[in-house]
Design a protein around this motif. Structure first.
Motif, short mmCIF file in Angstrom:
data_model
loop_
_atom_site.label_atom_id
_atom_site.label_comp_id
_atom_site.label_asym_id
_atom_site.label_seq_id
_atom_site.Cartn_x
_atom_site.Cartn_y
_atom_site.Cartn_z
N SER A 77 0.94 -1.33 -0.08
CA SER A 77 0.06 -0.18 -0.07
C SER A 77 0.77 1.29 -0.06
N MET A 78 2.13 1.21 0.02
CA MET A 78 2.97 2.34 0.25
C MET A 78 3.67 2.92 -1.15
N SER A 79 3.71 4.13 -1.34
CA SER A 79 4.30 5.00 -2.26
C SER A 79 5.45 4.55 -2.76
N ASP A 80 5.98 4.84 -3.95
CA ASP A 80 7.16 4.19 -4.52
C ASP A 80 8.31 5.01 -3.38
N GLU A 81 8.03 6.02 -3.11
CA GLU A 81 8.98 6.88 -2.35
C GLU A 81 9.26 6.30 -0.90
N ASP A 82 8.23 5.81 -0.29
CA ASP A 82 8.02 5.42 0.86
C ASP A 82 8.72 3.82 0.95
N MET A 83 8.52 3.12 -0.31
CA MET A 83 9.11 2.00 -0.43
C MET A 83 10.54 2.20 -0.56
N ARG A 84 11.18 3.12 -1.24
CA ARG A 84 12.59 3.22 -1.14
C ARG A 84 13.03 3.43 0.29
N ASP A 85 12.20 4.33 0.99
CA ASP A 85 12.85 4.49 2.37
C ASP A 85 12.94 3.46 3.02
N VAL A 86 11.80 2.56 3.00
CA VAL A 86 11.81 1.14 3.92
C VAL A 86 13.11 0.45 3.44
N LEU A 87 13.24 0.09 2.01
CA LEU A 87 14.51 -0.43 1.69
C LEU A 87 15.73 0.06 1.89
N ASN A 88 16.13 1.44 1.87
CA ASN A 88 17.02 1.84 2.44
C ASN A 88 17.32 1.26 4.05
N PHE A 89 16.37 1.55 4.82
CA PHE A 89 16.27 1.14 6.17
C PHE A 89 16.69 -0.19 6.40
N VAL A 90 16.15 -1.10 5.65
CA VAL A 90 16.47 -2.55 5.95
C VAL A 90 17.73 -2.82 5.36
N ASP A 91 18.32 -2.07 4.32
CA ASP A 91 19.72 -2.31 3.94
C ASP A 91 20.84 -1.79 5.08
N TRP A 92 20.35 -0.74 5.47
CA TRP A 92 21.07 -0.20 6.86
C TRP A 92 21.11 -0.99 8.04
N LYS A 93 19.68 -1.54 8.31
CA LYS A 93 19.78 -2.64 9.48
C LYS A 93 20.52 -4.00 9.32
N ASN A 94 20.51 -4.22 7.83
CA ASN A 94 21.39 -5.47 7.45
C ASN A 94 22.87 -5.21 7.94
N ALA A 95 23.46 -4.08 7.41
CA ALA A 95 24.78 -3.55 7.64
C ALA A 95 25.24 -3.54 8.86
#
Length: 129
Positions: free
Chosen positions: A108-126
């Motif tokens: 249900s998220m916008s493309d921009e919100d989805m990018r933010d979530v993916l960036n957070f997940v990448d950061w969290k994994n790092a």
């Protein structure tokens, strides 16, 4: 007796794994029980029904129609676009409630919100490594 298609074998395996009857699956996706039972023999459904079945079992449509796996083993073999094979354990294919909720929220998220979530997940994994 007619040999079952890979699609039919996949449906049977998913249904047994979920411990539900064919009628319960049919009711959940809004079709007749006899129609669903035909899918577990040889008939393949239209795309809209495939999507409903995939959603119900928590798998992708690609997984349902792929012939690149051994339905008799405890593992499923997938083939990537580059031809590289990898294995996913069947018990990790079914989504738990938290995963289902997360996926529904992401859809249900916008493309921009989805990018933010993916960036957070990448950061969290790092950070975890």
């Amino acid at each position: 007796m007619q040999e079952k298609s890979p699609f039919a074998l996949t449906l049977i395996a998913l249904r047994k794994q979920k411990r539900v009857s064919s009628q319960q699956v049919a009711d959940a996706i809004g079709i007749k029980g006899t129609t669903y039972r035909r899918y577990e023999i040889s008939t393949e459904p239209k795309l809209e029904v495939l999507v409903k079945i995939a959603d119900y079992f928590g798998v992708s449509v690609d997984y349902l129609v792929s012939e690149c796996r051994d339905n008799n083993s405890s593992n499923s073999v997938f083939v990537c676009e580059n031809g590289e094979k990898y294995v996913v354990e069947r018990n990790k294919m079914e989504l738990n409630n938290a995963e289902t909720k997360l996926i529904n929220t992401l859809r249900s998220m916008s493309d921009e919100d989805m990018r933010d979530v993916l960036n957070f997940v990448d950061w969290k994994n790092a950070v975890r490594k």
